[in-house]
Design a protein around this motif. Structure first.
Motif, PDB file in Angstrom:
ATOM      1  N   ILE A   7      10.492  68.562  36.876  1.00 13.14           N
ATOM      2  CA  ILE A   7      11.348  68.484  37.791  1.00 13.14           C
ATOM      3  C   ILE A   7      12.807  68.932  37.347  1.00 13.14           C
ATOM      4  CG2 ILE A   7      12.381  67.472  39.841  1.00 13.14           C
ATOM      5  CD1 ILE A   7       9.870  65.719  39.984  1.00 13.14           C
ATOM      6  N   ASN A   8      13.595  69.848  37.907  1.00 14.99           N
ATOM      7  CA  ASN A   8      14.971  70.065  37.369  1.00 14.99           C
ATOM      8  C   ASN A   8      15.651  70.427  38.695  1.00 14.99           C
ATOM      9  OD1 ASN A   8      17.523  70.583  36.300  1.00 14.99           O
ATOM     10  ND2 ASN A   8      16.897  72.154  35.093  1.00 14.99           N
ATOM     11  N   GLY A   9      16.270  69.456  39.423  1.00 13.26           N
ATOM     12  CA  GLY A   9      16.887  69.650  40.666  1.00 13.26           C
ATOM     13  C   GLY A   9      17.925  68.624  41.162  1.00 13.26           C
ATOM     14  N   CYS A  10      18.217  68.928  41.995  1.00 11.86           N
ATOM     15  CA  CYS A  10      19.024  67.651  42.705  1.00 11.86           C
ATOM     16  C   CYS A  10      18.493  67.339  44.249  1.00 11.86           C
ATOM     17  CB  CYS A  10      20.490  68.254  43.078  1.00 11.86           C
ATOM     18  SG  CYS A  10      21.387  68.332  41.510  1.00 11.86           S
ATOM     19  N   ILE A  11      18.656  66.209  44.708  1.00 12.41           N
ATOM     20  CA  ILE A  11      18.197  65.667  46.081  1.00 12.41           C
ATOM     21  C   ILE A  11      19.439  65.237  46.762  1.00 12.41           C
ATOM     22  CG2 ILE A  11      16.674  64.183  47.377  1.00 12.41           C
ATOM     23  CD1 ILE A  11      14.864  64.099  45.152  1.00 12.41           C
ATOM     24  N   GLU A  12      19.652  65.693  47.936  1.00 10.40           N
ATOM     25  CA  GLU A  12      20.907  65.413  48.888  1.00 10.40           C
ATOM     26  C   GLU A  12      20.522  64.151  49.698  1.00 10.40           C
ATOM     27  OE1 GLU A  12      24.389  67.097  51.592  1.00 10.40           O
ATOM     28  OE2 GLU A  12      23.287  68.759  50.276  1.00 10.40           O
ATOM     29  N   VAL A  13      21.450  63.234  49.692  1.00  8.72           N
ATOM     30  CA  VAL A  13      21.076  62.117  50.487  1.00  8.72           C
ATOM     31  C   VAL A  13      22.125  61.685  51.400  1.00  8.72           C
ATOM     32  CG1 VAL A  13      19.181  60.940  49.010  1.00  8.72           C
ATOM     33  CG2 VAL A  13      21.501  60.390  48.793  1.00  8.72           C
ATOM     34  N   GLN A  14      22.311  60.805  52.387  1.00 10.16           N
ATOM     35  CA  GLN A  14      23.409  60.466  52.988  1.00 10.16           C
ATOM     36  C   GLN A  14      24.225  59.662  52.068  1.00 10.16           C
ATOM     37  OE1 GLN A  14      20.126  59.784  53.784  1.00 10.16           O
ATOM     38  NE2 GLN A  14      19.756  60.595  55.676  1.00 10.16           N
ATOM     39  N   PRO A  15      25.408  59.659  52.470  1.00  8.85           N
ATOM     40  CA  PRO A  15      26.587  59.066  51.456  1.00  8.85           C
ATOM     41  C   PRO A  15      26.325  57.384  51.190  1.00  8.85           C
ATOM     42  CG  PRO A  15      27.370  59.921  53.299  1.00  8.85           C
ATOM     43  CD  PRO A  15      26.335  60.233  53.464  1.00  8.85           C
ATOM     44  N   GLU A  16      25.928  56.977  52.408  1.00  9.22           N
ATOM     45  CA  GLU A  16      25.629  55.340  52.126  1.00  9.22           C
ATOM     46  C   GLU A  16      24.356  54.916  51.311  1.00  9.22           C
ATOM     47  OE1 GLU A  16      23.365  56.541  56.030  1.00  9.22           O
ATOM     48  OE2 GLU A  16      25.483  56.947  54.975  1.00  9.22           O
ATOM     49  N   ILE A  17      23.414  56.037  50.682  1.00  4.58           N
ATOM     50  CA  ILE A  17      22.497  55.560  50.169  1.00  4.58           C
ATOM     51  C   ILE A  17      23.042  55.336  48.388  1.00  4.58           C
ATOM     52  CG2 ILE A  17      20.184  56.493  49.015  1.00  4.58           C
ATOM     53  CD1 ILE A  17      20.276  55.689  51.812  1.00  4.58           C
ATOM     54  N   THR A  18      22.797  54.176  47.857  1.00  5.17           N
ATOM     55  CA  THR A  18      23.050  53.959  46.430  1.00  5.17           C
ATOM     56  C   THR A  18      22.170  54.504  45.558  1.00  5.17           C
ATOM     57  OG1 THR A  18      21.812  51.808  46.162  1.00  5.17           O
ATOM     58  CG2 THR A  18      24.238  51.848  47.308  1.00  5.17           C
ATOM     59  N   GLU A  19      22.430  54.705  44.292  1.00  7.20           N
ATOM     60  CA  GLU A  19      21.463  55.363  43.485  1.00  7.20           C
ATOM     61  C   GLU A  19      20.377  54.275  43.146  1.00  7.20           C
ATOM     62  OE1 GLU A  19      21.663  55.672  38.539  1.00  7.20           O
ATOM     63  OE2 GLU A  19      23.502  56.420  39.641  1.00  7.20           O
ATOM     64  N   ASP A  20      20.432  53.066  43.180  1.00  8.57           N
ATOM     65  CA  ASP A  20      19.381  52.314  43.171  1.00  8.57           C
ATOM     66  C   ASP A  20      18.470  52.213  44.354  1.00  8.57           C
ATOM     67  OD1 ASP A  20      20.191  51.050  40.740  1.00  8.57           O
ATOM     68  OD2 ASP A  20      21.393  49.273  41.630  1.00  8.57           O
ATOM     69  N   GLU A  21      19.015  52.182  45.648  1.00  2.00           N
ATOM     70  CA  GLU A  21      18.293  52.592  46.798  1.00  2.00           C
ATOM     71  C   GLU A  21      17.394  53.784  46.602  1.00  2.00           C
ATOM     72  OE1 GLU A  21      20.440  50.774  50.406  1.00  2.00           O
ATOM     73  OE2 GLU A  21      21.457  52.376  49.562  1.00  2.00           O
ATOM     74  N   PHE A  22      17.982  54.896  46.175  1.00  2.00           N
ATOM     75  CA  PHE A  22      17.243  56.146  45.937  1.00  2.00           C
ATOM     76  C   PHE A  22      16.207  55.847  45.118  1.00  2.00           C
ATOM     77  CE2 PHE A  22      16.633  59.892  43.480  1.00  2.00           C
ATOM     78  CZ  PHE A  22      16.179  60.722  44.568  1.00  2.00           C
ATOM     79  N   TRP A  23      16.500  55.602  43.821  1.00  2.00           N
ATOM     80  CA  TRP A  23      15.539  55.225  42.805  1.00  2.00           C
ATOM     81  C   TRP A  23      14.308  54.496  43.169  1.00  2.00           C
ATOM     82  CZ3 TRP A  23      14.702  58.219  38.928  1.00  2.00           C
ATOM     83  CH2 TRP A  23      13.939  57.894  37.852  1.00  2.00           C
ATOM     84  N   SER A  24      14.681  53.563  44.043  1.00  2.00           N
ATOM     85  CA  SER A  24      13.565  52.598  44.308  1.00  2.00           C
ATOM     86  C   SER A  24      12.547  53.372  45.195  1.00  2.00           C
ATOM     87  CB  SER A  24      13.867  51.311  45.041  1.00  2.00           C
ATOM     88  OG  SER A  24      13.014  50.567  45.622  1.00  2.00           O
ATOM     89  N   ILE A  25      13.076  54.138  46.294  1.00  2.00           N
ATOM     90  CA  ILE A  25      12.377  54.781  47.120  1.00  2.00           C
ATOM     91  C   ILE A  25      11.627  56.088  46.522  1.00  2.00           C
ATOM     92  CG2 ILE A  25      12.483  56.362  49.243  1.00  2.00           C
ATOM     93  CD1 ILE A  25      14.951  54.462  50.104  1.00  2.00           C
ATOM     94  N   PHE A  26      12.441  56.846  45.662  1.00  2.00           N
ATOM     95  CA  PHE A  26      11.529  57.678  45.068  1.00  2.00           C
ATOM     96  C   PHE A  26      10.462  57.246  44.231  1.00  2.00           C
ATOM     97  CE2 PHE A  26      11.269  60.150  41.063  1.00  2.00           C
ATOM     98  CZ  PHE A  26      10.900  61.677  41.597  1.00  2.00           C
ATOM     99  N   ILE A  27      10.639  56.243  43.244  1.00  2.00           N
ATOM    100  CA  ILE A  27       9.674  55.664  42.597  1.00  2.00           C
ATOM    101  C   ILE A  27       8.616  55.106  43.423  1.00  2.00           C
ATOM    102  CG2 ILE A  27       8.942  53.920  40.845  1.00  2.00           C
ATOM    103  CD1 ILE A  27      10.538  56.461  39.681  1.00  2.00           C
ATOM    104  N   ASP A  28       8.745  54.452  44.540  1.00  2.00           N
ATOM    105  CA  ASP A  28       7.708  54.086  45.460  1.00  2.00           C
ATOM    106  C   ASP A  28       6.759  55.093  45.977  1.00  2.00           C
ATOM    107  OD1 ASP A  28       8.496  51.213  45.095  1.00  2.00           O
ATOM    108  OD2 ASP A  28       9.523  51.241  47.068  1.00  2.00           O
TER     109      ASP A  28
END
Length: 67
Positions: A7-28
């Motif tokens: 995978i080589n790309g970016c995922i755009e999320v809402q500004p209030e989402i932290t890196e840790d929150e994103f990472w947790s959701i992605f890995i889950d």
């Protein structure tokens, strides 16, 4: 035998989402499918990589001059 996708790309999320929150959701999500992920994550804000101290680092254009 399993296969892999790189995978080589970016995922755009809402500004209030932290890196840790994103990472947790992605890995889950990945693990819920019985998959695994090997790699890393970099936060980007306004076209700049964010350093661990919260300051802006290099521009993504420095890494990807074709963009």
């Amino acid at each position: 035998m399993r296969k892999e996708f790189e995978i080589n790309g970016c995922i755009e999320v809402q500004p209030e989402i932290t890196e840790d929150e994103f990472w947790s959701i992605f890995i889950d999500f990945v693990e819920s499918k019985g998959w695994s992920f090997g790699g890393g994550i970099s936060e980007i804000h306004d076209g700049y990589y964010i350093l661990s101290n919260g300051q802006k680092g290099k521009s993504v254009l420095d890494e990807n001059p074709d963009l």
